[in-house]
Scaffold this active site. Structure first.
Site, mmCIF file in Angstrom:
data_model
loop_
_atom_site.group_PDB
_atom_site.id
_atom_site.type_symbol
_atom_site.label_atom_id
_atom_site.label_comp_id
_atom_site.label_asym_id
_atom_site.label_seq_id
_atom_site.Cartn_x
_atom_site.Cartn_y
_atom_site.Cartn_z
ATOM 1 N N GLY A 200 41.111 60.860 45.261
ATOM 2 C CA GLY A 200 39.718 60.463 45.366
ATOM 3 C C GLY A 200 39.490 59.108 44.733
ATOM 4 N N LYS A 206 38.742 63.322 38.550
ATOM 5 C CA LYS A 206 40.043 63.958 38.773
ATOM 6 C C LYS A 206 40.679 64.379 37.453
ATOM 7 C CE LYS A 206 41.562 60.326 40.979
ATOM 8 N NZ LYS A 206 40.332 59.507 40.984
ATOM 9 N N THR A 207 40.693 63.486 36.493
ATOM 10 C CA THR A 207 41.285 63.815 35.189
ATOM 11 C C THR A 207 40.489 64.908 34.487
ATOM 12 O OG1 THR A 207 42.042 61.519 35.014
ATOM 13 C CG2 THR A 207 42.046 62.836 33.002
ATOM 14 N N HIS A 422 12.664 35.111 51.678
ATOM 15 C CA HIS A 422 13.991 35.684 52.001
ATOM 16 C C HIS A 422 14.008 37.195 51.747
ATOM 17 C CE1 HIS A 422 18.501 35.379 52.244
ATOM 18 N NE2 HIS A 422 18.384 36.519 51.589
ATOM 19 N N GLU A 423 13.566 37.601 50.563
ATOM 20 C CA GLU A 423 13.566 39.023 50.220
ATOM 21 C C GLU A 423 12.515 39.790 51.024
ATOM 22 O OE1 GLU A 423 15.939 40.221 48.593
ATOM 23 O OE2 GLU A 423 16.745 38.298 47.919
ATOM 24 N N ASP A 499 25.083 37.809 52.791
ATOM 25 C CA ASP A 499 24.518 38.645 53.859
ATOM 26 C C ASP A 499 25.289 38.453 55.161
ATOM 27 O OD1 ASP A 499 22.519 39.535 52.131
ATOM 28 O OD2 ASP A 499 21.202 37.858 52.625
#
Length: 601
Positions: A200, A206-207, A422-423, A499
């Site tokens: 994964g 995992k540990t 822009h945003e 972008d």
């Protein structure tokens, strides 16, 4: 380096110094003064020699001659034949003083043997101390080929402490049950998996899962990293593997956990070292120990990796790693469970909504969520508050995901205006397009990652896979900022470079990887799927012709152009919202979902 190893190094240095001193003294005794026989004869002829004393050595006829000269000078002459010197000085009417007792080098004959015995005794004493230290685990010189695994017998972590991994825990509960009651399975002829591979993304737990299994079963737990086996000396890694399994046999039933196993179990034949490469020898020994001629009953090997694609096929076969468990990033329910676990020791304000935080953090791993709450706690402490509020989590989320806001950075009014439009272009597309929104936050405050602003969506659900329509909408959203600049300023800036890169990457994946292009067809042309290994693939060749490559480029451009046109039409239809949003951003610098959606009303 341990204390014992340092001590041994000191002993070696002392021995080397003593030997150098011995050689130096011996050299002095043997060579004496730099007085030659020719000079001695010249001084005899000149009448400068007053008397001589001859001292024969034990190695007759050699010896030394003390020559007394005018002007109270005394010189030493080393000779190979004292009889010759006696006859020579007699010709010049000099009666030599003869020492009948042979001269011995007292240091070489008496002191040197004693000194060597003392040095040998000190050295053996140091080696015995190092051996005792290595037997107790403290030395490193004598246990170079010993396993570096850490043994844990306590059950500090159990499956109850692991949140958000329901299916993964169910798969591992069988192993816990077997370790507690092996007879239940052996009576029906069942064999417990010899190995469990946890695969994964980094930070998915995992540990933690492996530790929880050991704590739940109350069995010894050996943990080691794959890189601990690899050394510059060939054969050391294989020796450590043998020693690890020898220790595990003494403590069976037990669990051996190898973290980042791809460091030692990488596919063979991919390096330049040949068959005698240290890594390959270590892997060969690991393969033998897991399922070879020897028997390792009661030993369950667990391993974790995020690069299962580069592991050697021999270690993935049944009988070695029988079971492979994919540990995925948690869904919204799992993220809420994980947040609750990490929030146990953190005082939260009544306005903190962990469910809403879980919805906002799509794609976050368990480690990311823990870091998010930790950063929130740090922010609360900086504000001299004894509890965490929702605003702390919002600021931590921006810091972790986008970068810390740089409010002190001086930006011109023109740059602020460009950033605001822009945003606003991104935000309009997030709101209008059905599969990518809604908008969570819009800001024109620069961030630590170099962005002049950001628009953050709020996914309302987790999705296992993308659709063609959603990927097209992602491209349109990415192009929204550049389109807004073009509409308002009739010019574009470099601020949309990231972008454009994102949009191009998505479009190329649609064509080469997912078969979303009717012109190219359902064929995989993604060259990134084939990992290049030095030694096996010295040159990476394209899997398709130049004509196909040209068609792919044309199709990618066609997708980008089509999305650009559609996105531009949407933004121009909502140009009033574009102006209103930019104006609001210039006033407040940051707006939330409610304020933005009110602009469409």
């Amino acid at each position: 380096m341990g204390k014992n190893a340092k001590g041994i190094n000191i002993y070696f240095i002392i021995i080397a110094i003593l030997l150098l001193i011995t050689v130096w003294i011996s050299t002095i005794q043997e060579k004496g003064d730099s007085y030659t026989k020719g000079e001695f004869i010249s001084q005899l002829e000149a009448g400068e020699v007053l008397s001589v004393e001859i001292h024969p050595n034990t190695q007759v006829p050699t010896g030394t001659v003390d020559v007394y000269l005018t002007g109270n000078q005394v010189k030493i002459l080393n000779v190979s034949d004292v009889v010759e010197i006696q006859e020579l000085v007699a010709k010049y009417n000099i009666d030599p003083i003869l020492d009948d007792v042979p001269q011995e080098n007292w240091f070489l004959s008496d002191m040197l043997p004693i000194l060597l015995i003392v040095i040998f005794g000190v050295f053996m004493f140091a080696m015995m101390n190092a051996q005792n230290a290595s037997n107790s685990g403290g030395g490193k010189m004598m246990n170079f080929g010993k396993s570096r695994a850490r043994l844990s017998t306590g059950g500090e972590v159990t499956l109850k402490d692991v949140a958000g991994l329901r299916e993964e825990k169910e798969d591992l509960e069988e192993i816990v049950d077997f370790l507690k009651d092996p007879g239940k399975y052996t009576r029906v002829g069942a064999r417990i998996p010899k190995g469990v591979l946890l695969e994964g993304a980094p930070g998915t737990g995992k540990t933690l899962l492996a530790k929880a299994i050991a704590g739940e079963a109350k069995v010894p737990f050996f943990s080691i990293s794959g890189s601990d086996f690899v050394e510059m000396f060939v054969g050391v890694g294989a020796s450590r593997v043998r020693d690890l399994f020898a220790d595990a046999k003494k403590n069976a039933p037990c669990i051996v956990f190898i973290d980042e196993i791809d460091a030692v179990a990488r596919r063979r034949g991919t390096g330049m070292g040949g068959g005698h490469d240290e890594r390959e020898q270590t892997l060969n020994q690991l393969l033998v120990e897991m399922d070879g001629f020897g028997t390792n009953e009661g030993i369950i090997v667990m391993a974790a990796t995020n690069r299962v694609d580069i592991l050697d096929p021999a270690i993935l076969r049944p009988g070695r790693f029988d079971r492979k468990i994919s540990v995925q990033t948690p869904d919204v329910g799992g993220r809420e469970e994980i947040l609750n676990v990490h929030a146990k020791n953190k005082p939260l304000s009544e306005d903190v909504d962990l469910k809403q935080v879980a919805q906002t953090t799509a794609g976050f791993t368990g480690a990311d969520l823990e870091n998010l709450l930790n950063e929130s706690a740090i922010h609360a402490a900086k504000d001299n508050r004894g509890f965490i509020v929702q605003e702390d989590i919002k600021k931590a989320f921006i810091k972790v995901g986008i970068g810390a806001e740089k409010k002190s950075r001086i930006i011109s009014d023109e740059e602020k205006r460009i950033t605001a439009y822009h945003e606003a272009g991104h935000a309009i597309l997030f709101h209008v397009l059905p599969d990518v929104g809604p908008v969570y936050t819009v800001s024109i405050i620069p961030t630590g990652l170099g962005a002049a602003g950001y628009t953050m969506p709020l996914p309302e659900k987790d999705e296992m896979f993308n659709t063609r329509g959603k990927m097209l909408q992602d491209i349109m959203v990415s192009l929204g900022g550049r389109i807004a600049e073009e509409i308002i300023f009739d010019d574009v800036t470099t601020g949309a470079s990231s972008d454009i890169k994102k949009a191009t990457k998505v479009a190329r994946a649609m064509v080469t990887k997912y078969g979303f292009s009717s012109n190219i067809g359902v064929i995989n042309y993604d060259e990134n799927d084939n990992e290049v290994f030095i030694g096996r693939d010295l040159a990476h060749t394209r899997s398709h012709s130049e004509a196909v490559a040209n068609e792919i480029d044309k199709e990618v451009k066609s997708i980008i152009d089509d999305c650009y046109t559609k996105a531009k039409n949407i933004i121009m239809q909502h140009e009033d919202v574009l102006h209103a949003c930019a104006k609001l951003l210039l006033e407040k610098e940051k707006i939330g979902r409610e304020e933005f959606e009110a602009l469409f009303a």
